[in-house]
Write a protein that holds these residues in place. Structure first.
Motif, PDB file in Angstrom:
ATOM      1  N   LEU A  59      62.760  80.178  76.465  1.00 48.04           N
ATOM      2  CA  LEU A  59      62.862  78.602  76.682  1.00 48.04           C
ATOM      3  C   LEU A  59      64.115  78.110  76.607  1.00 48.04           C
ATOM      4  O   LEU A  59      64.357  76.948  77.299  1.00 48.04           O
ATOM      5  CB  LEU A  59      62.081  78.026  75.403  1.00 48.04           C
ATOM      6  CG  LEU A  59      60.370  78.353  75.145  1.00 48.04           C
ATOM      7  CD1 LEU A  59      60.144  77.927  74.232  1.00 48.04           C
ATOM      8  CD2 LEU A  59      60.001  77.673  76.463  1.00 48.04           C
ATOM      9  N   LEU A  98      65.631  77.715  80.782  1.00 50.04           N
ATOM     10  CA  LEU A  98      64.846  76.602  81.633  1.00 50.04           C
ATOM     11  C   LEU A  98      66.116  75.636  81.908  1.00 50.04           C
ATOM     12  O   LEU A  98      66.599  74.915  81.139  1.00 50.04           O
ATOM     13  CB  LEU A  98      63.856  75.652  80.822  1.00 50.04           C
ATOM     14  CG  LEU A  98      62.690  76.609  80.482  1.00 50.04           C
ATOM     15  CD1 LEU A  98      61.920  75.709  79.797  1.00 50.04           C
ATOM     16  CD2 LEU A  98      61.907  77.410  81.381  1.00 50.04           C
ATOM     17  N   LEU A 131      67.732  69.689  77.573  1.00 46.61           N
ATOM     18  CA  LEU A 131      66.675  69.513  76.423  1.00 46.61           C
ATOM     19  C   LEU A 131      67.609  69.160  75.356  1.00 46.61           C
ATOM     20  O   LEU A 131      68.598  69.759  74.679  1.00 46.61           O
ATOM     21  CB  LEU A 131      66.147  71.030  76.419  1.00 46.61           C
ATOM     22  CG  LEU A 131      65.483  71.510  77.162  1.00 46.61           C
ATOM     23  CD1 LEU A 131      65.237  73.043  76.906  1.00 46.61           C
ATOM     24  CD2 LEU A 131      64.361  70.962  77.931  1.00 46.61           C
ATOM     25  N   SER A 164      64.916  65.945  69.681  1.00 45.49           N
ATOM     26  CA  SER A 164      64.318  64.778  69.552  1.00 45.49           C
ATOM     27  C   SER A 164      63.733  64.520  68.005  1.00 45.49           C
ATOM     28  O   SER A 164      63.185  63.315  67.641  1.00 45.49           O
ATOM     29  CB  SER A 164      63.139  64.671  70.448  1.00 45.49           C
ATOM     30  OG  SER A 164      61.843  65.616  70.013  1.00 45.49           O
ATOM     31  N   GLY A 165      63.863  65.249  67.286  1.00 45.64           N
ATOM     32  CA  GLY A 165      63.321  65.380  65.945  1.00 45.64           C
ATOM     33  C   GLY A 165      62.164  65.838  65.611  1.00 45.64           C
ATOM     34  O   GLY A 165      61.835  66.272  64.564  1.00 45.64           O
ATOM     35  N   THR A 166      61.400  66.259  66.745  1.00 42.80           N
ATOM     36  CA  THR A 166      60.250  67.005  66.874  1.00 42.80           C
ATOM     37  C   THR A 166      60.272  68.535  67.347  1.00 42.80           C
ATOM     38  O   THR A 166      61.625  68.742  67.667  1.00 42.80           O
ATOM     39  CB  THR A 166      59.108  66.298  67.530  1.00 42.80           C
ATOM     40  OG1 THR A 166      59.434  66.188  68.887  1.00 42.80           O
ATOM     41  CG2 THR A 166      58.490  65.049  66.988  1.00 42.80           C
ATOM     42  N   ARG A 167      59.384  69.220  67.287  1.00 40.34           N
ATOM     43  CA  ARG A 167      59.390  70.486  68.015  1.00 40.34           C
ATOM     44  C   ARG A 167      59.814  70.600  69.359  1.00 40.34           C
ATOM     45  O   ARG A 167      60.388  71.114  69.784  1.00 40.34           O
ATOM     46  CB  ARG A 167      58.154  71.148  67.682  1.00 40.34           C
ATOM     47  CG  ARG A 167      58.288  72.755  67.901  1.00 40.34           C
ATOM     48  CD  ARG A 167      56.708  73.280  67.582  1.00 40.34           C
ATOM     49  NE  ARG A 167      56.238  74.433  68.677  1.00 40.34           N
ATOM     50  CZ  ARG A 167      56.966  75.632  68.692  1.00 40.34           C
ATOM     51  NH1 ARG A 167      57.560  76.132  67.449  1.00 40.34           N
ATOM     52  NH2 ARG A 167      56.500  76.479  69.441  1.00 40.34           N
ATOM     53  N   VAL A 168      59.073  69.727  70.047  1.00 46.31           N
ATOM     54  CA  VAL A 168      59.308  69.342  71.418  1.00 46.31           C
ATOM     55  C   VAL A 168      60.576  68.552  71.763  1.00 46.31           C
ATOM     56  O   VAL A 168      60.752  67.510  71.292  1.00 46.31           O
ATOM     57  CB  VAL A 168      58.263  68.833  72.349  1.00 46.31           C
ATOM     58  CG1 VAL A 168      58.296  68.418  73.706  1.00 46.31           C
ATOM     59  CG2 VAL A 168      56.885  69.388  71.920  1.00 46.31           C
ATOM     60  N   PRO A 169      61.590  69.236  72.715  1.00 41.85           N
ATOM     61  CA  PRO A 169      62.955  68.404  72.991  1.00 41.85           C
ATOM     62  C   PRO A 169      62.748  67.372  73.982  1.00 41.85           C
ATOM     63  O   PRO A 169      61.536  67.425  74.539  1.00 41.85           O
ATOM     64  CB  PRO A 169      63.699  69.404  73.442  1.00 41.85           C
ATOM     65  CG  PRO A 169      62.654  70.616  73.896  1.00 41.85           C
ATOM     66  CD  PRO A 169      61.451  70.391  73.135  1.00 41.85           C
ATOM     67  N   ARG A 170      63.470  66.270  73.993  1.00 43.46           N
ATOM     68  CA  ARG A 170      63.550  65.453  75.022  1.00 43.46           C
ATOM     69  C   ARG A 170      64.178  65.950  76.092  1.00 43.46           C
ATOM     70  O   ARG A 170      65.254  66.532  76.301  1.00 43.46           O
ATOM     71  CB  ARG A 170      64.134  64.057  74.432  1.00 43.46           C
ATOM     72  CG  ARG A 170      63.668  62.826  74.839  1.00 43.46           C
ATOM     73  CD  ARG A 170      64.453  61.624  74.361  1.00 43.46           C
ATOM     74  NE  ARG A 170      65.079  61.092  75.708  1.00 43.46           N
ATOM     75  CZ  ARG A 170      64.504  60.220  76.484  1.00 43.46           C
ATOM     76  NH1 ARG A 170      63.133  60.025  76.218  1.00 43.46           N
ATOM     77  NH2 ARG A 170      64.879  59.732  77.419  1.00 43.46           N
ATOM     78  N   VAL A 171      63.545  65.603  77.431  1.00 39.48           N
ATOM     79  CA  VAL A 171      64.092  65.894  78.507  1.00 39.48           C
ATOM     80  C   VAL A 171      64.936  65.225  79.351  1.00 39.48           C
ATOM     81  O   VAL A 171      64.586  64.065  79.462  1.00 39.48           O
ATOM     82  CB  VAL A 171      63.128  66.622  79.364  1.00 39.48           C
ATOM     83  CG1 VAL A 171      63.553  66.918  80.884  1.00 39.48           C
ATOM     84  CG2 VAL A 171      62.018  67.744  78.979  1.00 39.48           C
TER      85      VAL A 171
END
Lengths: 311, 348
Positions: free
Chosen positions: B174, B177, B222, B225-232
């Motif tokens: 990951l 990317l 990437l 964002s504070g969550t598991r999913v990053p901000r793109v």
């Protein structure tokens, strides 16, 4: 305790990484592809092309990245590895599917008999050296018998018996036998027609037929002298009978006559095969029982009858 | 046609084996060919597309008299010689300026072709940003409803996906990317949106009213964002080009059918739940296959208990009774008894 603040903060964070669209985006994580099927917004497209393209791309990539990060992961030295599912989009292959390897004669037999293949380890333990050595090949264990300095010789061996040569010969015969079987397997998979296939073009075929016909016409003892000829058939040219010379040495004549006598003395081949009839019983049993043998055939036939009797 | 080579040593045997068809295929190799005349623009496009496709790219630097839509024999020869299954042919003529032809092969034969013209071109060098590492897999983004409806754009999408991202992999790092190739279309003209609703097969000859294709390459950042999913966040990396569709060749249906054949799923995959679903079977987290068995109701009437002389059914008695009942029986009761008797006889 008031959690509304925390919840609002969490919602704001979530909002930054979620994408809302009229038509949900199609994500194919297997091929790392996202397709945005929403129609193009003409107004913003005309106003700021680059900005619009970048904004739609960002939304799409965000959706794709969210999907990728929610996949199950395994850890590695370079960071987490996401386990990708198989792709949902079908792309054409570059080459046809590999053909399955045709079974060898042994594999066919083993399948008919239900024999499980036991795999031999490539290495064997050498007690003297106290290490694992290859079973065959360079410094292989199969050459131990040839190389040992002391070998037991059977009591009835000849004076010039060489045990290391005998062992080597045995090994080489095995190799030759294996190679022969390999070649036979190859020939079988290419089909029986590979060697005796009819020639492709008409002229070649005609030539082959002519040659066969010429052979058959000279295959009688009188070289076809008394055969019926068809209309328009040409007389074969250059055909001559050959006779043995009238005078031969005494030893040659003797050996010739002895050979004839020996032939007469021998049991005919058809009797050896089992009976005076043309049927080769052993072969027939093998073919009908599919290699299982007469015992299995008898069991199969007799078993059915026995069951009927009991009922 | 090349002669079939019989390997003479182990190395050439291995090299030939590597070219044999495989169940899971290697990434497609692309050959970049220059036609009889290529302008500066086409040369630059070819060079930078090669940079994106590397290391699975081969450059033919000399000019070649090649007309893929008229005669594909040299393409087939090159494909076999180089073990490549994709071609990009650059050709600039007066009639079709700055053209690129994407050719996809199957089994060393041409499967399909698509010609595009380069309208606008901005090189990678113009953007002063960090470029992606060669060999990293790009993300792909397609934006327009025509990628789902119009045959030309379905083909284009399939071609570009095969070109940049066709390799099937089972896992990806990951952190690796790095870039995204975004393919967007201009606004859908009214004729196409109306035509797609009324007649699904749009006119193949008219390419003038097809919307332009915008190909952009962005670097991906990437951000936490504070969550598991990053901000793109995206930064334009280049190259960027605007393309128009020109001629094309559809795949031969028979050839396409062969090319779309899938290998049979392995036993392990079927157990995992891919492909056909197996009922009442699952693999637990220890990796053991667990099954649930449903046993049908046991038929106790056929149960064989211990055989004893005293329990033997008296044959004569039944025979006598049966005769008597069947002779006199006329009502419903008699029939019932008859049936019971028959049952008993069957069991004895």
């Amino acid at each position: 305790m008031d959690v509304s603040g925390i919840l609002a903060e969490h919602a704001a964070k979530q909002k930054a990484v979620t994408v809302e669209k009229d038509i949900p985006l199609e994500v194919d994580t297997g091929l790392l592809t996202v397709t945005d099927l929403n129609p193009v917004d003409t107004e913003s497209y005309n106003e700021d092309l680059e900005g619009y393209l970048k904004a739609t791309a960002r939304d799409g990539v965000q959706a794709l990245v969210s999907a990728l990060f929610s996949l199950p992961t395994t850890s590695s030295a370079d960071g987490p590895l996401a386990q990708l599912p198989p792709p949902s989009t079908q792309l054409p292959r570059a080459k046809p599917l590999p053909k399955p390897k045709p079974p060898t004669k042994w594999e066919q037999f083993a399948k008919a008999k239900g024999i499980q293949n036991k795999r031999k380890e490539k290495k064997v333990w050498d007690e003297e050296k106290q290490e694992w050595v290859d079973r065959w090949g360079w410094k292989g264990a199969n050459k131990n018998e040839e190389k040992q300095w002391l070998t037991e010789v059977p009591a009835n061996a000849d004076a010039d018996f060489d045990p290391s040569k005998a062992a080597r010969d045995a090994r080489k015969t095995k190799i030759a036998k294996n190679e022969k079987q390999h070649q036979q397997n190859l020939a079988r998979t290419q089909g029986p027609s590979a060697a005796a296939a009819p020639p492709a073009n008409n002229a070649d075929r005609k030539k082959q037929i002519d040659r066969t016909l010429a052979t058959t016409r000279t295959s009688t003892a009188s070289m076809g002298k008394f055969d019926k000829t068809l209309e328009g058939e040409k007389k074969p040219r250059g055909v001559k009978r050959k006779f043995d010379p009238a005078e031969v040495s005494a030893s040659a004549e003797k050996s010739h006559n002895l050979a004839i006598l020996q032939k007469l003395d021998r049991e005919p081949a058809s009797k050896k095969a089992g009976g005076d009839n043309v049927l080769n019983v052993r072969k027939a049993i093998r073919s009908i029982s599919k290699g299982k043998g007469s015992a299995a055939l008898a069991r199969e036939g007799g078993g059915g009858k026995a069951k009927k009797g009991r009922r | 046609m090349l002669r079939t080579i019989k390997p003479k040593n182990a190395r050439s045997k291995r090299a030939l084996q590597a070219r044999e068809p495989k169940e899971v295929e290697d990434p497609r190799t692309a050959i970049f060919v220059k036609g009889t005349h290529t302008g500066e623009k086409v040369n630059a496009v070819i060079k930078e597309m090669m940079a994106l496709k590397r290391p699975n790219a081969i450059s033919f630097s000399k000019k070649n008299t090649v007309r893929p839509f008229e005669d594909a024999s040299s393409l087939e020869f090159w494909a076999q010689k180089n073990d490549a299954s994709l071609f990009v042919i650059g050709q600039s003529t007066k009639k079709r300026p700055d053209g690129l032809v994407f050719v996809r092969m199957y089994d060393n034969r041409v499967l399909d072709m698509c010609e595009v013209g380069v309208e606008k071109w901005v090189s990678m060098i113009e953007y002063k940003t960090q470029k992606s590492t060669p060999g990293h897999k790009p993300l792909m983004h397609f934006a327009s409803e025509l990628f789902d409806t119009h045959p030309r754009f379905i083909q284009l999408k399939s071609l570009l996906m095969d070109f940049f991202n066709g390799e099937v992999i089972d896992s990806i790092c990951l952190a690796g990317l790095e870039h995204v190739i975004s393919v967007s279309l201009g606004p859908t003209p009214a004729s196409l949106s109306a035509a797609s609703a009324s007649t699904p097969a749009a006119e193949p000859s008219s390419t003038a009213d097809l919307p332009p294709v915008h190909v952009r390459v962005y670097g991906v950042k990437l951000l936490a964002s504070g969550t598991r999913v990053p901000r793109v966040e995206l930064t334009e990396m280049g190259p960027s080009m605007d393309l128009v569709l020109r001629r094309h060749a559809d795949p031969d249906p028979e050839l396409l059918k062969q090319a779309l054949r899938r290998p049979k799923l392995k036993k392990q995959d079927v157990e995992k739940g891919l492909g056909r679903k197996r009922k009442n079977m699952e693999v637990d987290e220890m990796g053991d296959l667990r099954g649930r068995i449903h046993v049908a109701r046991q038929d106790l009437s056929r149960l064989q208990t211990r055989k004893m002389k005293g329990l033997k059914a008296g044959r004569e008695m039944f025979d006598d009774d049966g005769d008597g009942v069947s002779g006199s029986g006329s009502g419903s009761e008699g029939e019932e008894e008859d049936a019971q008797l028959r049952k008993r006889r069957k069991t004895s």
